[in-house]
Design a protein around this motif. Structure first.
Motif, PDB file in Angstrom:
ATOM      1  N   ALA A 105      15.297   6.960 -10.077  1.00 34.66           N
ATOM      2  CA  ALA A 105      13.910   6.989  -9.609  1.00 34.66           C
ATOM      3  C   ALA A 105      12.985   7.542 -10.686  1.00 34.66           C
ATOM      4  O   ALA A 105      11.844   7.079 -10.846  1.00 34.66           O
ATOM      5  CB  ALA A 105      13.806   7.822  -8.337  1.00 34.66           C
ATOM      6  N   VAL A 106      13.457   8.532 -11.429  1.00 27.98           N
ATOM      7  CA  VAL A 106      12.678   9.053 -12.556  1.00 27.98           C
ATOM      8  C   VAL A 106      12.445   7.948 -13.587  1.00 27.98           C
ATOM      9  O   VAL A 106      11.328   7.745 -14.069  1.00 27.98           O
ATOM     10  CB  VAL A 106      13.397  10.246 -13.214  1.00 27.98           C
ATOM     11  N   ALA A 107      13.522   7.219 -13.910  1.00 28.88           N
ATOM     12  CA  ALA A 107      13.411   6.146 -14.896  1.00 28.88           C
ATOM     13  C   ALA A 107      12.415   5.084 -14.448  1.00 28.88           C
ATOM     14  O   ALA A 107      11.631   4.559 -15.253  1.00 28.88           O
ATOM     15  CB  ALA A 107      14.776   5.525 -15.145  1.00 28.88           C
ATOM     16  N   ALA A 108      12.418   4.769 -13.149  1.00 27.33           N
ATOM     17  CA  ALA A 108      11.514   3.736 -12.638  1.00 27.33           C
ATOM     18  C   ALA A 108      10.050   4.163 -12.736  1.00 27.33           C
ATOM     19  O   ALA A 108       9.165   3.314 -12.872  1.00 27.33           O
ATOM     20  CB  ALA A 108      11.870   3.417 -11.189  1.00 27.33           C
ATOM     21  N   GLY A 109       9.797   5.464 -12.683  1.00 26.21           N
ATOM     22  CA  GLY A 109       8.426   5.945 -12.726  1.00 26.21           C
ATOM     23  C   GLY A 109       7.933   6.355 -14.100  1.00 26.21           C
ATOM     24  O   GLY A 109       6.786   6.795 -14.233  1.00 26.21           O
ATOM     25  N   ARG A 110       8.782   6.260 -15.106  1.00 26.63           N
ATOM     26  CA  ARG A 110       8.402   6.692 -16.456  1.00 26.63           C
ATOM     27  C   ARG A 110       8.689   5.588 -17.464  1.00 26.63           C
ATOM     28  O   ARG A 110       9.689   5.620 -18.186  1.00 26.63           O
ATOM     29  CB  ARG A 110       9.141   7.976 -16.838  1.00 26.63           C
ATOM     30  N   ALA A 111       7.804   4.607 -17.498  1.00 26.31           N
ATOM     31  CA  ALA A 111       7.993   3.480 -18.415  1.00 26.31           C
ATOM     32  C   ALA A 111       7.911   3.906 -19.866  1.00 26.31           C
ATOM     33  O   ALA A 111       8.348   3.176 -20.765  1.00 26.31           O
ATOM     34  CB  ALA A 111       6.954   2.397 -18.124  1.00 26.31           C
ATOM     35  N   ASP A 112       7.342   5.102 -20.134  1.00 29.01           N
ATOM     36  CA  ASP A 112       7.204   5.565 -21.510  1.00 29.01           C
ATOM     37  C   ASP A 112       8.503   6.146 -22.052  1.00 29.01           C
ATOM     38  O   ASP A 112       8.586   6.455 -23.244  1.00 29.01           O
ATOM     39  CB  ASP A 112       6.114   6.628 -21.590  1.00 29.01           C
ATOM     40  N   LEU A 113       9.536   6.289 -21.195  1.00 29.18           N
ATOM     41  CA  LEU A 113      10.800   6.872 -21.629  1.00 29.18           C
ATOM     42  C   LEU A 113      11.907   5.823 -21.651  1.00 29.18           C
ATOM     43  O   LEU A 113      11.897   4.873 -20.868  1.00 29.18           O
ATOM     44  CB  LEU A 113      11.232   7.989 -20.673  1.00 29.18           C
ATOM     45  N   THR A 114      12.866   6.030 -22.530  1.00 27.15           N
ATOM     46  CA  THR A 114      14.122   5.309 -22.461  1.00 27.15           C
ATOM     47  C   THR A 114      15.145   6.260 -21.863  1.00 27.15           C
ATOM     48  O   THR A 114      15.487   7.278 -22.480  1.00 27.15           O
ATOM     49  CB  THR A 114      14.587   4.854 -23.852  1.00 27.15           C
ATOM     50  N   LEU A 115      15.590   5.981 -20.641  1.00 22.94           N
ATOM     51  CA  LEU A 115      16.527   6.855 -19.948  1.00 22.94           C
ATOM     52  C   LEU A 115      17.827   6.110 -19.714  1.00 22.94           C
ATOM     53  O   LEU A 115      17.879   5.128 -18.972  1.00 22.94           O
ATOM     54  CB  LEU A 115      15.931   7.335 -18.621  1.00 22.94           C
ATOM     55  N   ASP A 116      18.879   6.576 -20.364  1.00 27.22           N
ATOM     56  CA  ASP A 116      20.208   5.987 -20.267  1.00 27.22           C
ATOM     57  C   ASP A 116      21.055   6.902 -19.382  1.00 27.22           C
ATOM     58  O   ASP A 116      21.327   8.054 -19.754  1.00 27.22           O
ATOM     59  CB  ASP A 116      20.802   5.857 -21.673  1.00 27.22           C
ATOM     60  N   ILE A 117      21.447   6.425 -18.206  1.00 26.07           N
ATOM     61  CA  ILE A 117      22.178   7.239 -17.232  1.00 26.07           C
ATOM     62  C   ILE A 117      23.652   6.870 -17.275  1.00 26.07           C
ATOM     63  O   ILE A 117      24.016   5.695 -17.112  1.00 26.07           O
ATOM     64  CB  ILE A 117      21.621   7.028 -15.812  1.00 26.07           C
ATOM     65  N   ARG A 118      24.502   7.869 -17.462  1.00 21.87           N
ATOM     66  CA  ARG A 118      25.946   7.639 -17.569  1.00 21.87           C
ATOM     67  C   ARG A 118      26.682   8.474 -16.530  1.00 21.87           C
ATOM     68  O   ARG A 118      26.381   9.650 -16.337  1.00 21.87           O
ATOM     69  CB  ARG A 118      26.439   7.999 -18.979  1.00 21.87           C
ATOM     70  N   ALA A 119      27.650   7.852 -15.878  1.00 24.80           N
ATOM     71  CA  ALA A 119      28.371   8.489 -14.772  1.00 24.80           C
ATOM     72  C   ALA A 119      29.588   9.259 -15.285  1.00 24.80           C
ATOM     73  O   ALA A 119      30.716   9.051 -14.837  1.00 24.80           O
ATOM     74  CB  ALA A 119      28.796   7.439 -13.748  1.00 24.80           C
ATOM     75  N   ASP A 120      29.357  10.181 -16.202  1.00 21.43           N
ATOM     76  CA  ASP A 120      30.435  10.943 -16.816  1.00 21.43           C
ATOM     77  C   ASP A 120      30.052  12.408 -16.890  1.00 21.43           C
ATOM     78  O   ASP A 120      28.867  12.764 -16.906  1.00 21.43           O
ATOM     79  CB  ASP A 120      30.733  10.451 -18.242  1.00 21.43           C
ATOM     80  N   GLY A 121      31.071  13.260 -16.987  1.00 28.16           N
ATOM     81  CA  GLY A 121      30.869  14.654 -17.296  1.00 28.16           C
ATOM     82  C   GLY A 121      31.083  14.918 -18.771  1.00 28.16           C
ATOM     83  O   GLY A 121      31.348  13.991 -19.560  1.00 28.16           O
ATOM     84  N   TRP A 122      30.999  16.190 -19.168  1.00 29.69           N
ATOM     85  CA  TRP A 122      31.084  16.516 -20.586  1.00 29.69           C
ATOM     86  C   TRP A 122      32.468  16.245 -21.163  1.00 29.69           C
ATOM     87  O   TRP A 122      32.614  16.033 -22.372  1.00 29.69           O
ATOM     88  CB  TRP A 122      30.701  17.968 -20.819  1.00 29.69           C
ATOM     89  N   GLN A 123      33.491  16.189 -20.301  1.00 29.34           N
ATOM     90  CA  GLN A 123      34.843  15.950 -20.815  1.00 29.34           C
ATOM     91  C   GLN A 123      34.983  14.570 -21.447  1.00 29.34           C
ATOM     92  O   GLN A 123      35.904  14.330 -22.229  1.00 29.34           O
ATOM     93  CB  GLN A 123      35.861  16.120 -19.687  1.00 29.34           C
ATOM     94  N   ALA A 124      34.070  13.652 -21.104  1.00 26.01           N
ATOM     95  CA  ALA A 124      34.127  12.307 -21.670  1.00 26.01           C
ATOM     96  C   ALA A 124      33.555  12.224 -23.072  1.00 26.01           C
ATOM     97  O   ALA A 124      33.692  11.197 -23.741  1.00 26.01           O
ATOM     98  CB  ALA A 124      33.375  11.330 -20.757  1.00 26.01           C
TER      99      ALA A 124
END
Length: 282
Positions: A105-124
């Motif tokens: 939802a944040v990504a949809a409202g902020r066209a000025d950003l490139t937001l790459d969402i990854r379904a991982d924790g830090w162990q990856a």
């Protein structure tokens, strides 16, 4: 620069990222929390002063907003939003599905950003340094700094020009988000400041360049006293098993004097918090 606790200069080889007691090759991966718990945390964090207080401190410490941010355990993005510059690139690692929905939802409202969402924790994360490191790597309130600090350091240190961990630092409980609303005889948890445990694990060779403490308060609104009581009973039962009649009676007494009326109806429960910003530069 904001006042903080400056640590002694590091000693030992800078490249040593493991120890016999904290190997980096095998790191346990905790199960992500449930969506209901994630929703409760994110919703009430929005009414708390966490993002404002931590965001202001971090921006001052790193000299403004980051053009590129690797946000590990990004949650709902409430802190990352205060750190990323317009037009910036934000890579968010978040294993919980509810939180990823909020990030989308944040990504949809902020066209000025490139937001790459990854379904991982830090162990990856790969432990190898990045060829083009981000301006900032952020690890805020994630499993790792307490219990696997050296492994987390190995995976995050070479990935950004600055590295910041946000670690609980209050002399109080640090499990469920409202545990600090209860007195010690009710929550029954260890009250050692979490950043002390983290720094002990890191040792002098991996110590941060700066530790800065920030006060804030977790603030939750409930529809009424009964709803607040149900929440506390549920969390105490998860943590300690069956809630005795004596414990429930003492909880009732505490609720009677500690809950505050909400401006829009209902009641408010607050837990005082302190977060330590552990910061590495360069």
């Amino acid at each position: 620069m904001l006042p903080g606790l400056s640590l002694p200069a590091k000693s030992g080889p800078a490249g040593d990222t493991s120890s016999p007691s904290h190997p980096v090759s095998s790191v346990p991966i905790p199960a992500p929390w449930g969506d209901a718990d994630a929703s409760f945390f994110a919703g009430h964090l929005d009414r708390s002063d966490y993002a404002r207080n931590l965001g202001e401190s971090l921006r001052a410490l790193i000299g403004g907003r980051a053009r590129s941010l690797i946000d590990i355990g990004a949650g709902s993005g409430v802190l990352g939003l205060g750190l990323i510059a317009r037009g910036g690139h934000w890579t968010a690692f978040e294993p919980n599905a509810h939180m990823r929905g909020r990030l989308a939802a944040v990504a949809a409202g902020r066209a000025d950003l490139t937001l790459d969402i990854r379904a991982d924790g830090w162990q990856a994360l790969d432990a190898a340094p990045m060829a083009d490191p981000a301006d900032l790597v952020l690890c805020a309130n994630i499993p790792g700094p307490i219990g696997a600090a050296r492994a987390l350091y190995a995976r995050t240190r070479g990935r950004g020009r600055s590295l910041a961990w946000i670690v609980p630092a209050q002399a109080g409980p640090r499990s469920w988000c409202l545990s600090g609303f209860l007195p010690d005889d009710l929550h029954g948890e260890d009250t050692t400041p979490g950043h002390s445990l983290c720094l002990d694990e890191l040792g002098p060779d991996q110590a941060p360049d700066l530790v800065h403490l920030v006060d804030w308060r977790f603030r939750a609104r409930f529809a009424d006293r009964a709803a607040a009581r149900d929440h506390m009973i549920d969390r105490l039962a998860r943590r300690h098993g069956r809630v005795s009649n004596d414990l429930a009676h003492r909880l009732d007494q505490h609720l009677d004097h500690a809950l505050m009326p909400a401006d829009d109806g209902g009641v408010i429960a607050e837990a005082p918090k302190v977060s330590a910003i552990l910061l590495w530069h360069g």
